[in-house]
Design a protein around this motif. Structure first.
Motif, PDB file in Angstrom:
ATOM      1  N   TYR A   8       1.254   1.873   2.392  1.00 12.81           N
ATOM      2  CA  TYR A   8       1.047   2.272   3.793  1.00 12.81           C
ATOM      3  C   TYR A   8       1.084   1.007   4.648  1.00 12.81           C
ATOM      4  O   TYR A   8       1.067  -0.114   4.132  1.00 12.81           O
ATOM      5  CB  TYR A   8      -0.240   3.081   3.958  1.00 12.81           C
ATOM      6  CG  TYR A   8      -1.485   2.460   3.368  1.00 12.81           C
ATOM      7  CD1 TYR A   8      -2.312   1.664   4.153  1.00 12.81           C
ATOM      8  CD2 TYR A   8      -1.837   2.670   2.042  1.00 12.81           C
ATOM      9  CE1 TYR A   8      -3.458   1.103   3.633  1.00 12.81           C
ATOM     10  CE2 TYR A   8      -2.983   2.101   1.511  1.00 12.81           C
ATOM     11  CZ  TYR A   8      -3.785   1.316   2.308  1.00 12.81           C
ATOM     12  OH  TYR A   8      -4.922   0.750   1.781  1.00 12.81           O
ATOM     13  N   GLU A   9       1.164   1.163   5.966  1.00  5.76           N
ATOM     14  CA  GLU A   9       1.428   0.023   6.852  1.00  5.76           C
ATOM     15  C   GLU A   9       0.387  -1.091   6.745  1.00  5.76           C
ATOM     16  O   GLU A   9       0.746  -2.269   6.720  1.00  5.76           O
ATOM     17  CB  GLU A   9       1.567   0.494   8.308  1.00  5.76           C
ATOM     18  CG  GLU A   9       2.817   1.332   8.546  1.00  5.76           C
ATOM     19  CD  GLU A   9       4.108   0.614   8.160  1.00  5.76           C
ATOM     20  OE1 GLU A   9       4.272  -0.572   8.496  1.00  5.76           O
ATOM     21  OE2 GLU A   9       4.945   1.248   7.505  1.00  5.76           O
TER      22      GLU A   9
ATOM     23  N   LEU B 180      -1.293  -6.631   4.745  1.00  5.49           N
ATOM     24  CA  LEU B 180      -2.103  -7.533   3.938  1.00  5.49           C
ATOM     25  C   LEU B 180      -1.361  -8.031   2.699  1.00  5.49           C
ATOM     26  O   LEU B 180      -1.526  -9.172   2.300  1.00  5.49           O
ATOM     27  CB  LEU B 180      -3.411  -6.866   3.525  1.00  5.49           C
ATOM     28  CG  LEU B 180      -4.407  -6.617   4.647  1.00  5.49           C
ATOM     29  CD1 LEU B 180      -5.675  -5.990   4.100  1.00  5.49           C
ATOM     30  CD2 LEU B 180      -4.734  -7.891   5.389  1.00  5.49           C
ATOM     31  N   GLY B 181      -0.593  -7.150   2.079  1.00  5.30           N
ATOM     32  CA  GLY B 181       0.223  -7.560   0.929  1.00  5.30           C
ATOM     33  C   GLY B 181      -0.358  -7.272  -0.435  1.00  5.30           C
ATOM     34  O   GLY B 181       0.124  -7.810  -1.438  1.00  5.30           O
TER      35      GLY B 181
END
Length: 134
Positions: free
Chosen positions: A12-13, A18-19
């Protein structure tokens, strides 16, 4: 560690921002990995406390929601989240592990810890979650 590839959801976005990535997910357990980058830093150059809180919240939620069936997703919302900040990371990767510790049909309890790739425990937490009705 083994992770059924069919269980991996598209990021999700906020997760993309954050990665972090899921490494393992099974009954009552989840594990995430997050490389430490400059974009995660606070004004002192160490990962912001919100990064730890996000990882702890997310890994506990996943641990509580495992079904083992990609066609049957379970979702939960956080009712309570407690985070203990213990140390600064020495390594380059954060590893978050979450475990479901109890609960029932509607609510669930979990705990989590974050270590870095050198073994330093940087944060721990607990949470209470309510399963969402579909």
């Amino acid at each position: 560690m083994s992770l059924d590839p069919s269980l991996i959801e598209d990021p999700y976005e906020f997760q993309k921002l954050l990665g972090f990535e899921i490494e393992d997910w099974s009954e009552d357990y989840a594990r995430f990995r997050l490389p430490i980058t400059d974009k995660l830093g606070n004004r002192y150059g160490i990962p912001h406390g919100g990064v730890y809180a996000t990882l702890i919240d997310t890994v506990m939620g996943f641990a509580a929601c495992y079904t083992g069936d990609p066609e049957t997703r379970r979702l939960a919302m956080t009712l309570s989240l407690n985070v203990n900040y213990l140390a600064q990371p020495k390594g380059t990767v954060l590893i978050a592990e979450g475990r479901r510790t109890g609960g029932g049909r509607k609510s669930v309890f979990a705990e989590a810890s974050i270590i870095d790739d050198t073994g330093v425990t940087v944060a721990t937490g607990t949470g209470v979650f309510r399963y969402r009705s579909t």
